[in-house]
Design a protein around this motif. Structure first.
Motif, PDB file in Angstrom:
ATOM      1  N   LYS A 357      35.905  46.603  53.886  1.00  0.00           N
ATOM      2  CA  LYS A 357      37.033  46.714  52.970  1.00  0.00           C
ATOM      3  C   LYS A 357      36.599  46.421  51.534  1.00  0.00           C
ATOM      4  CE  LYS A 357      39.913  45.204  56.792  1.00  0.00           C
ATOM      5  NZ  LYS A 357      40.754  44.122  57.347  1.00  0.00           N
ATOM      6  N   TRP A 358      36.990  47.320  50.636  1.00  0.00           N
ATOM      7  CA  TRP A 358      36.677  47.207  49.211  1.00  0.00           C
ATOM      8  C   TRP A 358      37.973  47.063  48.408  1.00  0.00           C
ATOM      9  CZ3 TRP A 358      32.090  49.801  46.575  1.00  0.00           C
ATOM     10  CH2 TRP A 358      31.015  49.978  47.460  1.00  0.00           C
ATOM     11  N   LEU A 359      37.846  46.375  47.277  1.00  0.00           N
ATOM     12  CA  LEU A 359      38.923  46.333  46.287  1.00  0.00           C
ATOM     13  C   LEU A 359      38.395  46.900  44.977  1.00  0.00           C
ATOM     14  CD1 LEU A 359      40.256  42.687  46.821  1.00  0.00           C
ATOM     15  CD2 LEU A 359      41.116  44.790  47.885  1.00  0.00           C
ATOM     16  N   VAL A 360      39.094  47.892  44.446  1.00  0.00           N
ATOM     17  CA  VAL A 360      38.823  48.394  43.094  1.00  0.00           C
ATOM     18  C   VAL A 360      40.088  48.125  42.289  1.00  0.00           C
ATOM     19  CG1 VAL A 360      38.260  50.384  41.669  1.00  0.00           C
ATOM     20  CG2 VAL A 360      37.234  50.157  43.940  1.00  0.00           C
ATOM     21  N   VAL A 381      44.082  35.046  46.192  1.00  0.00           N
ATOM     22  CA  VAL A 381      44.541  35.947  47.253  1.00  0.00           C
ATOM     23  C   VAL A 381      43.361  36.598  47.976  1.00  0.00           C
ATOM     24  CG1 VAL A 381      46.000  37.958  47.743  1.00  0.00           C
ATOM     25  CG2 VAL A 381      46.570  36.426  45.838  1.00  0.00           C
ATOM     26  N   ILE A 382      42.250  36.793  47.277  1.00  0.00           N
ATOM     27  CA  ILE A 382      41.127  37.570  47.799  1.00  0.00           C
ATOM     28  C   ILE A 382      40.284  36.713  48.746  1.00  0.00           C
ATOM     29  CG2 ILE A 382      39.043  38.853  47.186  1.00  0.00           C
ATOM     30  CD1 ILE A 382      40.418  39.537  44.516  1.00  0.00           C
ATOM     31  N   ASP A 383      40.171  37.173  49.973  1.00  0.00           N
ATOM     32  CA  ASP A 383      39.421  36.476  51.024  1.00  0.00           C
ATOM     33  C   ASP A 383      38.033  37.114  51.149  1.00  0.00           C
ATOM     34  OD1 ASP A 383      38.386  35.365  53.322  1.00  0.00           O
ATOM     35  OD2 ASP A 383      40.208  35.616  54.515  1.00  0.00           O
ATOM     36  N   LYS A 389      33.299  44.193  49.140  1.00  0.00           N
ATOM     37  CA  LYS A 389      32.932  44.379  47.736  1.00  0.00           C
ATOM     38  C   LYS A 389      34.185  44.428  46.872  1.00  0.00           C
ATOM     39  CE  LYS A 389      28.558  46.878  48.404  1.00  0.00           C
ATOM     40  NZ  LYS A 389      27.670  45.838  47.851  1.00  0.00           N
ATOM     41  N   VAL A 390      34.045  43.897  45.651  1.00  0.00           N
ATOM     42  CA  VAL A 390      35.121  43.932  44.665  1.00  0.00           C
ATOM     43  C   VAL A 390      34.582  44.580  43.402  1.00  0.00           C
ATOM     44  CG1 VAL A 390      36.724  42.583  43.273  1.00  0.00           C
ATOM     45  CG2 VAL A 390      36.141  41.814  45.589  1.00  0.00           C
ATOM     46  N   CYS A 391      35.280  45.619  42.929  1.00  0.00           N
ATOM     47  CA  CYS A 391      34.938  46.288  41.670  1.00  0.00           C
ATOM     48  C   CYS A 391      36.114  46.107  40.709  1.00  0.00           C
ATOM     49  CB  CYS A 391      34.667  47.774  41.888  1.00  0.00           C
ATOM     50  SG  CYS A 391      33.293  48.128  42.999  1.00  0.00           S
ATOM     51  N   LEU A 392      35.831  45.577  39.533  1.00  0.00           N
ATOM     52  CA  LEU A 392      36.881  45.259  38.566  1.00  0.00           C
ATOM     53  C   LEU A 392      36.703  46.091  37.304  1.00  0.00           C
ATOM     54  CD1 LEU A 392      36.742  41.381  39.019  1.00  0.00           C
ATOM     55  CD2 LEU A 392      38.311  42.992  40.121  1.00  0.00           C
ATOM     56  N   PHE A 393      37.834  46.598  36.776  1.00  0.00           N
ATOM     57  CA  PHE A 393      37.778  47.518  35.634  1.00  0.00           C
ATOM     58  C   PHE A 393      38.783  47.097  34.573  1.00  0.00           C
ATOM     59  CE2 PHE A 393      39.311  51.371  33.459  1.00  0.00           C
ATOM     60  CZ  PHE A 393      38.112  51.849  32.958  1.00  0.00           C
ATOM     61  N   GLY A 394      38.316  46.975  33.337  1.00  0.00           N
ATOM     62  CA  GLY A 394      39.198  46.673  32.216  1.00  0.00           C
ATOM     63  C   GLY A 394      38.906  45.314  31.613  1.00  0.00           C
ATOM     64  N   TRP A 399      38.571  38.122  33.392  1.00  0.00           N
ATOM     65  CA  TRP A 399      39.078  36.798  33.794  1.00  0.00           C
ATOM     66  C   TRP A 399      38.999  36.628  35.313  1.00  0.00           C
ATOM     67  CZ3 TRP A 399      43.721  38.368  30.379  1.00  0.00           C
ATOM     68  CH2 TRP A 399      43.409  38.117  29.026  1.00  0.00           C
ATOM     69  N   LEU A 400      39.373  37.674  36.052  1.00  0.00           N
ATOM     70  CA  LEU A 400      39.285  37.604  37.506  1.00  0.00           C
ATOM     71  C   LEU A 400      37.828  37.579  37.953  1.00  0.00           C
ATOM     72  CD1 LEU A 400      40.470  37.611  40.331  1.00  0.00           C
ATOM     73  CD2 LEU A 400      40.745  40.097  40.156  1.00  0.00           C
ATOM     74  N   TYR A 401      37.010  38.383  37.293  1.00  0.00           N
ATOM     75  CA  TYR A 401      35.575  38.419  37.605  1.00  0.00           C
ATOM     76  C   TYR A 401      34.968  37.018  37.548  1.00  0.00           C
ATOM     77  CZ  TYR A 401      30.584  39.363  36.858  1.00  0.00           C
ATOM     78  OH  TYR A 401      29.209  39.362  36.932  1.00  0.00           O
ATOM     79  N   GLU A 402      35.283  36.276  36.512  1.00  0.00           N
ATOM     80  CA  GLU A 402      34.718  34.933  36.343  1.00  0.00           C
ATOM     81  C   GLU A 402      35.192  33.981  37.437  1.00  0.00           C
ATOM     82  OE1 GLU A 402      36.006  34.183  32.389  1.00  0.00           O
ATOM     83  OE2 GLU A 402      34.332  35.265  31.459  1.00  0.00           O
TER      84      GLU A 402
END
Length: 455
Positions: A357-360, A381-383, A389-394, A399-402
């Motif tokens: 399972k991925w989150l973008v 929330v993210i387990d 994998k988690v991919c973050l954009f913007g 802030w979430l990445y950190e």
């Protein structure tokens, strides 16, 4: 709508000496989408003056046009109604047509789920009534009157979405639509920058009762304490609560996800087993408000079950998309706020559709001064045991990445401020037929751009 120009002039209290028998069958504010027989409505803004397009509107089949009284050089020998203000005239026409119409009007508002609720309700009712609904995001002080004026005269149910960004806007729309039934889907955090708090958002959404018919009813998210309090204070209000708590008038239990949708049980004013071809526990809640409306309109339980089973949502709402290489995307990229993003993530973590399972995730916009905190809280929330994998954009997703750096390795946590290709390449390099990928972000982030590389 089928009205003579004289009838429309009467709506607007305008004297008309010629072209009184011209037939108008709709309205348009855009020559790119104008239809034969439309009344063209030009607006005059700082950047564009719609009067410049009136001739083009007639060339494309417009039956008549409005024209501002202080705008020079109106076209000669054309059916024209002269008005002081185009927006006020549009709204005045919509009120008049609404007052003449015999349909049951249903108003839908809420922080999240307005469009999904509108789609579920309209789809459920379509086998049994002639239904029209708000198209796209025509849900504001311009869009709602256009929607009303495009209703066919024999439409039996009109499902009208009502959006807002500040106080007074929902009241304005509700008093125009005069709904027989009103729905408040939930209270989230969108427009926090304008309304200050969730309490403020709840009060703004609750304005939908201002135009509610005396014999009408409000259906609201009974799991939300802010709405419970407002309903309690409105002692004369006829209301029904829906949700997951068992003290609601209609509540859902035993929610089960399949590859085709969601199975669930309901109890209360309606009882039984139901299915919707839509993913997500939050979409089951949206189905509950549709069921209450269907029940109020007189549908049997079996008809409600039949209608729900053939529901179809607008694209980019928990939309399953398979790709040639076997990757399965959930395209939920139409919009995002903390409430809806949390719900989508929890669904992905709980589902057995795929093993990997991925989150973008893209930025959540319009959250006001607490936007940093809202983005950071998504980390809770993210387990990491469920998400590969988690991919973050913007820029805000930094802030979430950190917050996630201590949960994921750098190989499994990707951040890109403004380059979709970074995420696309990561998916191409590491995703497989075992991968389920959620795309979720505010409309301005356009995360569906990532999907285009795989279709």
């Amino acid at each position: 709508m089928k009205k003579t120009l004289k009838e429309i002039a009467d709506w607007l209290s305008i004297e008309l000496s010629e072209n009184s028998n011209t037939i108008v069958t709709g309205v348009s504010i855009d020559t790119r989408t104008i239809q034969q027989g439309d009344l063209f409505i030009p607006f005059r803004g700082e950047a564009v003056n719609g009067h410049k397009f009136v001739e083009q509107a007639f060339e494309k089949g417009a039956a008549a046009t409005l024209w501002l009284k202080d705008e020079p050089n109106p076209p000669k020998d054309k059916p024209i109604l002269f008005v002081d203000d185009s927006e006020i005239a549009l709204q005045q026409m919509a009120r008049a047509y609404r007052n003449e119409h015999n349909a049951k009007f249903i108003g839908v508002t809420g922080s999240n789920g307005k469009t999904s609720s509108k789609d579920i309700l309209a789809s459920m009712l379509e086998p049994f009534y002639k239904v029209q609904k708000t198209i796209g995001n025509f849900n504001n002080q311009l869009g709602l009157p256009i929607t009303i004026l495009t209703l066919d005269e024999d439409t039996e149910v009109a499902v009208l979405e009502m959006g807002m960004s500040g106080f007074g806007e929902i009241e304005f729309l509700s008093k125009m639509a005069k709904p027989h039934y009103a729905i408040i889907t939930n209270i989230g955090e969108a427009h926090m920058q304008d309304l200050g708090s969730r309490e403020g958002i709840a009060k703004a959404k609750f304005e939908i009762i201002k135009g509610l018919q005396l014999e009408g009813a409000l259906f609201f998210d009974g799991d939300e304490p802010l709405l419970q309090s407002l309903v309690k204070d409105a002692s004369q209000l006829n209301s029904r609560a829906f949700g997951f708590n068992q003290d609601n008038d209609l509540f859902a239990t035993n929610i089960e996800t399949t590859e085709k949708g969601s199975k669930f049980s309901v109890s209360g004013e309606i009882n039984g087993e139901f299915f919707i071809p839509v993913l997500g526990k939050h979409q089951v809640k949206n189905a509950l408000n549709a069921m209450l409306v269907g029940n109020a309109l007189g549908l049997t339980t079996e008809k409600i079950r039949t209608g729900l089973a053939q529901v179809k949502l607008t694209d980019m709402r928990m939309q399953l998309i398979s790709t040639e290489n076997g990757i399965l995307f959930i395209n939920d990229a139409y919009n995002a706020a903390p409430t809806s993003m949390t719900a989508a993530i929890q669904f992905v973590q709980a589902t057995s559709l795929k093993n990997e399972k991925w989150l973008v995730l893209g930025d959540m916009l319009e959250l006001g001064e607490n936007e940093k905190q809202f983005h950071e809280q998504i980390a809770e929330v993210i387990d990491s045991e469920e998400i590969s994998k988690v991919c973050l954009f913007g820029p805000r997703m930094k802030w979430l990445y950190e917050q996630l750096l201590n949960k994921f390795t750098k190989e499994n946590l990707i951040y890109s401020e403004n380059d979709y290709d970074v995420i696309v390449q990561t998916i191409k390099n590491f995703a497989s037929k075992e991968s389920l990928i959620l795309l979720k972000g505010s409309r301005g982030m356009k995360l569906e751009t990532v999907l285009k590389s795989f279709q």
